[in-house]
Design a protein around this motif. Sequence first.
Motif, short mmCIF file in Angstrom:
data_model
loop_
_atom_site.label_atom_id
_atom_site.label_comp_id
_atom_site.label_asym_id
_atom_site.label_seq_id
_atom_site.Cartn_x
_atom_site.Cartn_y
_atom_site.Cartn_z
N MET A 1 0.86 -1.19 0.00
CA MET A 1 0.00 0.00 0.00
C MET A 1 0.89 1.23 0.00
O MET A 1 1.94 1.25 0.65
CB MET A 1 -0.90 -0.01 1.24
CG MET A 1 -1.79 1.22 1.39
SD MET A 1 -0.97 2.66 2.17
CE MET A 1 -0.64 2.02 3.80
N HIS A 2 0.51 2.25 -0.76
CA HIS A 2 1.29 3.49 -0.81
C HIS A 2 0.32 4.67 -0.92
O HIS A 2 -0.47 4.75 -1.86
CB HIS A 2 2.23 3.47 -2.02
CG HIS A 2 3.28 4.54 -1.98
ND1 HIS A 2 4.63 4.27 -2.08
CD2 HIS A 2 3.20 5.89 -1.85
CE1 HIS A 2 5.33 5.39 -2.02
NE2 HIS A 2 4.47 6.39 -1.89
N GLN A 3 0.41 5.56 0.07
CA GLN A 3 -0.41 6.78 0.07
C GLN A 3 0.52 7.98 0.05
O GLN A 3 1.55 8.00 0.73
CB GLN A 3 -1.30 6.81 1.32
CG GLN A 3 -2.21 8.03 1.44
CD GLN A 3 -1.54 9.22 2.09
OE1 GLN A 3 -0.62 9.07 2.90
NE2 GLN A 3 -1.98 10.43 1.76
N SER B 1 -4.80 13.79 -2.05
CA SER B 1 -4.26 12.60 -1.41
C SER B 1 -4.59 11.40 -2.29
O SER B 1 -5.74 11.19 -2.68
CB SER B 1 -4.86 12.41 -0.01
OG SER B 1 -4.42 11.20 0.56
N GLN B 2 -3.56 10.59 -2.64
CA GLN B 2 -3.75 9.45 -3.52
C GLN B 2 -3.25 8.19 -2.82
O GLN B 2 -2.33 8.23 -2.01
CB GLN B 2 -2.99 9.66 -4.84
CG GLN B 2 -3.41 10.92 -5.58
CD GLN B 2 -2.72 11.04 -6.94
OE1 GLN B 2 -2.88 10.17 -7.80
NE2 GLN B 2 -1.97 12.10 -7.13
N ILE B 3 -3.85 7.06 -3.18
CA ILE B 3 -3.47 5.78 -2.56
C ILE B 3 -3.58 4.68 -3.61
O ILE B 3 -4.49 4.70 -4.45
CB ILE B 3 -4.35 5.48 -1.33
CG1 ILE B 3 -3.83 4.26 -0.58
CG2 ILE B 3 -5.80 5.31 -1.73
CD1 ILE B 3 -4.49 4.05 0.77
N VAL B 4 -2.64 3.73 -3.57
CA VAL B 4 -2.67 2.59 -4.49
C VAL B 4 -2.35 1.32 -3.70
O VAL B 4 -1.69 1.36 -2.65
CB VAL B 4 -1.65 2.76 -5.64
CG1 VAL B 4 -2.04 3.90 -6.56
CG2 VAL B 4 -0.23 2.97 -5.10
N PHE B 5 -2.86 0.19 -4.20
CA PHE B 5 -2.59 -1.12 -3.62
C PHE B 5 -1.97 -2.01 -4.69
O PHE B 5 -2.44 -2.04 -5.83
CB PHE B 5 -3.88 -1.76 -3.08
CG PHE B 5 -4.46 -1.02 -1.92
CD1 PHE B 5 -4.07 -1.32 -0.62
CD2 PHE B 5 -5.39 -0.01 -2.11
CE1 PHE B 5 -4.61 -0.64 0.46
CE2 PHE B 5 -5.94 0.68 -1.04
CZ PHE B 5 -5.54 0.37 0.24
#
Length: 827
Positions: free
Chosen positions: A534-536, A548-552
């Motif tokens: 996970m990266h935010q 604010s962005q987030i990826v899995f």
Amino acid sequence: MLLKTNLKIFYFLFLSISLAGYAQTARVKGVILNESNAPVEEVNISANGQNAKTNANGFYELTVPANQTLNLIFTHVTLKKSTLTIELKPNEDYELNVVMNDREEQLGEVTIVNNRKRVQGIVNIEPEVIRKIPGANAGVENILKTLPGVYSNNELSTQYAVRGGNYDENLVYVNEIEVYRPFLIRSGQQEGLSFTNTDLVENVDFSAGGFQAKYGDKLSSVLDITYRRPTKFGAAAELSFLGGSVAVDLASKNQKWTAITGVRYRDNSLLVNSQETQTNFRPTFADIQTNVNYTPSTKWQWSFLGNISQNKYNYQPLTRETKFGTFAEPIAIQINYEGQEKDRYDTYFGALKSTFKISEKLTLKFIGSAYHTLEQEYFDIFAAYALGEIDSNIGSETFGNVSFSRAIGTQLTHARNDLDALIVNAEVKGFHDLKKHQVEWGFKYTREDIRDRIVEWEVIDSAGFSLNPPKLPPRIDFPINDQPENPYVGPLVPYKNVRAKNYVTISRFSGYAQWSLKNKIGSSDVWYNAGVRMHQWQVSGNQLNGNSQIVFSPRAQFAIKPDWEKDMVFRISGGIYYQPPFYRELRDQNGLVQPNVKAQSAVHIVLSNDYSFKMWERPFKMVTELYYKSLADVNPYTLENVRIRYAADNSAVAFAQGLDLRLNGEFVPGTESWLSFGYLKTEENINNQGYIARPTDQRLKFGILFQDFMPNIPSVKVYLNLVYNTGLPGGSPSYADPYVYQSRLRDYRRADVGFSYVFTEKNKTRPEGHWLKKFKDFSIGFEIFNMFNNQNAITNTWVRDVYEKTQSAIPNYLTTRVFNVKLAIRL
């Protein structure tokens, strides 16, 4: 009769050597670690009635009989027994570092096969190979460029592209700590030293794709380097025409304190002066690096990694003459320069790591690091150029010389670029050993503070007429420029002009969890690995407020080793990989930061076969990998030398597909060599205009790394490093529409060879007290870079002629044949 005589001589020599070695001894020593890479105390080591135990640092030393086949047995109360069959020569010091687990393992004879790395698709490179193989930029990256799937067409640079990615898509770790490169580097000759100091290296692992979730968020590859922990005093030094290095190993008597420190200096003048541009070149590239370890108990360990690097690049071009064109119509460009370039890159890096072994089943690691870089790029260079006709009359006394030239233009380039970046990381990792199952997890916080000023412009005058930029600035009414037919009365503006100030802060929070299992399906061994990252992140700063962005990122690996007579491992790996934008990916071609750039994504799938076999009674391995990557939200870029400029708009989709083959083994007894082949196709579709080749679409790659020695003079070693890559798309102006310019640079062909006389080769037969017995290595070498003197081009200089209404692409050639002498000493 002659054959019988030769056989008798052979038997006599063999018997004499055997009798001379009778009752002599050798020593085996090393460090025992568990699967968490923590030292293991109280391991019993036994061989032929001799016994030893590891201390609190996992260190052991055992004296054993020489010239005998021995079973070396490692036992521990909580770990399963490991055995190794080995035979050592008289007075040989053999270093054997073993990773013990909870499963009994027969390590084999002489060669220890690490199945853990094998099933992960990891290539392991021996530090000794890295130190010996010649190259204009010798080191880890120099060896990587001989591997399939790894591409580079610039021997002055340590940067590399992997399977269609670019230089910014590769992860580099030293002792599990991510390291960074300078931001403003635009050419290979500015780079100086790689971060990795090869004198300090113990282990190098490399994965070209499909890697596990514990590794970070990049699209292409992982380079995982471990520095060694010395067990006694040692020293190494190297001196050559390209610079020098010194490294020192220290260890306390109780082995609780250890330290390795290296100092390096590099001078690229020898290489740069071989290019066509005559210069006054005064570079100073230097760094100091240290790794200190403290082990107060068997449960707790501390380590510090520090680096200070200073690269000064002072460059004053004088003249240049380059010949190009065809055999029937050869042309030359002659350039006279005024001005100079002064660049400086100062970097400071420090990291503190603590490993706490709570129990035999749980280990925690705490890592904190800080990276600070101060970079400046200043230049004012004026160039006056003329095109000349070359005398192609073979019978002429001036054959090959410029017979006529005409001045067609001038160019003035200016830059005042400054960057100040501070990157701070805090991380915690956990490792759970649950017998057959292993669980790993980690959380990391990163803060990046960047202060960046860009002032760059270029003015071009062709035959007395100033050229307007190819893309005119908005809100300015420019009249038609049809010089020289009619005078131009519009405003004069630079051909290129970039000005920006950016104050940017990026906050990141990332984490991962992964599970591993070794099991059986019938009689076949199988390995499973699955995990997710996970990266935010969020970008803010002066007049910036990004979302604010987030990826899995889910990832998995499966490997199976059938119970066949042939030793084969089949592996499939892949997942969805994301690369959240770093600062350079946020900055568009006008120098402005776009805070809402998305993470580029790639779906990886890698199919591989690993076949270990014997040929000529020696070990060999053939690894075949077939891969495909489907990329979305691609951030298009232009590549000029090693400088990448992004569009910062996620306006493309792309794919990469290819085949990698590598055959490595003992082509010569006792030495590892390999042959590599790679096929790659990577294309992108920008704004639905259709698919075109990406800047890293290097279709074919051949690499050879070969080690040999002279049979009649075994002290003379020979090392060959040969690379052939087909040409990259490129050489077009940086402002150009890639859909208009789809030509390719010429193929990259390079062979570096080294000859080394090893004075310590006969140390085993020398008497005690001989002065050379103090050295592990004492050698002097002679190296030839670019042995066949191939002309490799990295970019083109575009010369514009207002009268002819044409542009001429003048290749910027890299280094020619260069000779180097090297002295290496190791205690």
